[in-house]
Design an enzyme around this catalytic site. Structure first.
Site, mmCIF file in Angstrom:
data_model
loop_
_atom_site.group_PDB
_atom_site.id
_atom_site.type_symbol
_atom_site.label_atom_id
_atom_site.label_comp_id
_atom_site.label_asym_id
_atom_site.label_seq_id
_atom_site.Cartn_x
_atom_site.Cartn_y
_atom_site.Cartn_z
ATOM 1 N N LEU A 256 44.392 28.107 42.822
ATOM 2 C CA LEU A 256 43.502 28.611 43.862
ATOM 3 C C LEU A 256 44.236 29.613 44.747
ATOM 4 O O LEU A 256 43.659 30.614 45.179
ATOM 5 C CB LEU A 256 42.956 27.458 44.705
ATOM 6 C CG LEU A 256 41.996 27.876 45.837
ATOM 7 C CD1 LEU A 256 40.747 28.547 45.276
ATOM 8 C CD2 LEU A 256 41.631 26.679 46.692
ATOM 9 N N TYR A 257 45.508 29.327 45.029
ATOM 10 C CA TYR A 257 46.316 30.272 45.817
ATOM 11 C C TYR A 257 46.294 31.651 45.160
ATOM 12 O O TYR A 257 46.036 32.673 45.822
ATOM 13 C CB TYR A 257 47.750 29.765 45.941
ATOM 14 C CG TYR A 257 48.715 30.790 46.496
ATOM 15 C CD1 TYR A 257 48.632 31.194 47.831
ATOM 16 C CD2 TYR A 257 49.697 31.366 45.698
ATOM 17 C CE1 TYR A 257 49.504 32.146 48.349
ATOM 18 C CE2 TYR A 257 50.571 32.310 46.205
ATOM 19 C CZ TYR A 257 50.471 32.698 47.530
ATOM 20 O OH TYR A 257 51.333 33.642 48.035
#
Length: 454
Positions: A256-257
């Site tokens: 997700l980062y």
């Protein structure tokens, strides 16, 4: 004998007037009491709100509070009321810190200025004569005392950091009203690959919403600043090309980062295209060094080796060693300043585009991937301590097995050339770590105590 005058009517009238006066007086006292009570209650509530916001409890935050609520010590209300409304003295600090000392010097807003890369860049800019104003929310993703120590270091060099959040629009607008920034170095972000599995909302709030909020304020500024911002090597995700080039695919994020950083690159394209903002994205490759982040492997490996704890060393699912393109902080700082120096002016004004604007993205790496096992060996030598190694297969948590930067484009455009190898960089880090945490003094005290007891 004359009849005495009849005073009964006068007495009755006087008693009636006294009665009316008493009623009026009672009503007045009652009304005054209610008003006083309400005023006291209001003042008490304001004081409670002030102390709750600005002086959090000394005890640790309870674990039952959701992570995305635990992350920030200070609310946006605190920021707006007590930072943006700081008055003449606050504005004077902001202006003084932002004013360049060299001819044609920049006036730079550095977001995430109390962070690892942000503090180093702020110091480098100030030392060469640029004006620097920091912005940081001092969240507790990792030990805030380390951020405060960096803030103290910058303060000694006349760099003022405003405590505030990227999502506080009124605060950002206030800063741009007070200072006509020529440049923004946007380094504030929710970092870390694995933490996204625990607190995904923090990445959306900071890396996407916060970035958009900053761009919204910057686009409306007159003049618009040039913006250099931190993307990440994580955007390459599942890319198998080697080394990683800016021309490679970045549409397969593994975390997700990484996805939020890729989203940032697309958002940058949009604001460049519509509003004429000059935007340069920098893809950092595993930055390390003094004043670094405690959530990075080299940092907590050092801590655990010294404490005699076991450390996890990852192997890929096909039993290959995990490797990283470790990049020393001083090399990254040179890259950031090079990007700022070659950033062209934005072409918009007051939110309206007047011409094509610069849009760039660069790798900032070391070009020499090193297996994590080699990193541990170097640390063992520097710490004169054998590590307790626990080799395990890399979990599927968003980490990638290998990174390797091609920096040809950055070299061509602003002379970026990394010069620090991992052994040299780690030696400087360990020297700082031992000094900062007082490891040597503790060892001396222990040996003295042993000598005295013997």
């Amino acid at each position: 004998m004359p009849t005495p005058p009849d005073t009964s009517k006068t007495l009755k009238l006087e008693r009636y007037n006294n009665y009316l006066r008493k009623i009026h007086s009672t009503k007045l006292i009652t009304a005054s009491s209610k008003l006083l009570f309400r005023a006291t209650l209001l003042i008490a509530l304001i004081l409670i709100l002030f102390f709750t916001i600005n002086y959090p409890p000394l005890s640790d935050t309870p674990h039952h509070v959701p992570p995305h609520h635990r992350l920030h010590h200070h609310s946006l209300l605190s920021t707006s009321l007590f930072s943006a409304g700081g008055g003449a003295a606050w504005e004077k600090q902001v202006r003084l810190s932002s004013t360049p000392r060299r001819t044609n010097g920049f006036s730079v807003l550095v977001t995430g200025a109390a962070g690892f890369v942000g503090s180093h860049c702020s110091l480098a800019l100030k030392k060469r004569g640029d004006g620097v104003l920091g912005l940081d929310n001092f969240n507790n993703y990792y030990d805030p005392s380390l951020k405060r120590a960096r803030q103290n270091l910058l303060s000694k060099h006349q760099v003022f950091i405003v405590q505030g959040d990227l999502n506080d629009g009124p605060l950002l607008t206030k800063l741009f009203d007070v200072v006509p920034f020529t440049h923004v170095l946007h380094l504030a972000a929710q970092a870390g690959v694995r933490y996204a599995m625990q607190n995904p909302q923090s990445y959306i709030s900071s890396n996407i919403a916060g970035f958009v909020n900053l761009l919204e304020v910057a686009k409306a500024a007159n003049p618009q600043p040039s913006i250099v911002w931190a993307s990440s090597s994580s955007v390459y995700g599942l890319n198998t090309e080697n080394p990683f080039s800016e021309r490679d695919r970045t549409d397969q994020p593994a975390s997700l980062y990484a996805a939020t950083k890729k989203a940032g690159e697309e958002i940058a394209h949009t604001y460049n295209h519509i509003y004429g903002l000059s935007l340069t994205g920098l893809r950092f490759f595993t930055v390390y060094g003094p004043w670094g982040r405690p959530d990075m492997a080299y940092f907590f490996f050092t801590k655990d080796i010294l404490q005699g704890k076991s450390i996890d060393i990852y192997k890929t699912h096909d039993q290959k060693e995990v490797a990283r393109d470790f990049t020393y902080i001083d090399d990254v700082v040179k890259g950031c300043l090079g990007a700022l120096d070659t950033a062209e002016k934005s072409t918009g004004s007051g939110g309206k585009k007047k011409g094509a604007a610069q849009l760039r993205v660069y790798n900032l790496g070391n070009t020499s991937p090193v297996p994590v096992g080699r990193l541990v060996s170097i640390l063992e030598g520097l710490l004169s301590t054998k590590a307790k190694k626990h080799v395990i297969t890399m979990p599927r948590n968003g980490d990638v097995p290998f990174t390797h930067a091609n920096v040809t484009l950055a070299f061509k455009d602003f002379g970026y050339k990394p010069t620090t190898d991992l052994s040299t960089g780690l030696r400087k880090f360990v020297k700082w770590y031992i000094s900062y945490y007082g490891i040597q003094s503790k060892t001396r005290k222990e040996s003295q105590a042993t000598g005295e007891s013997g």
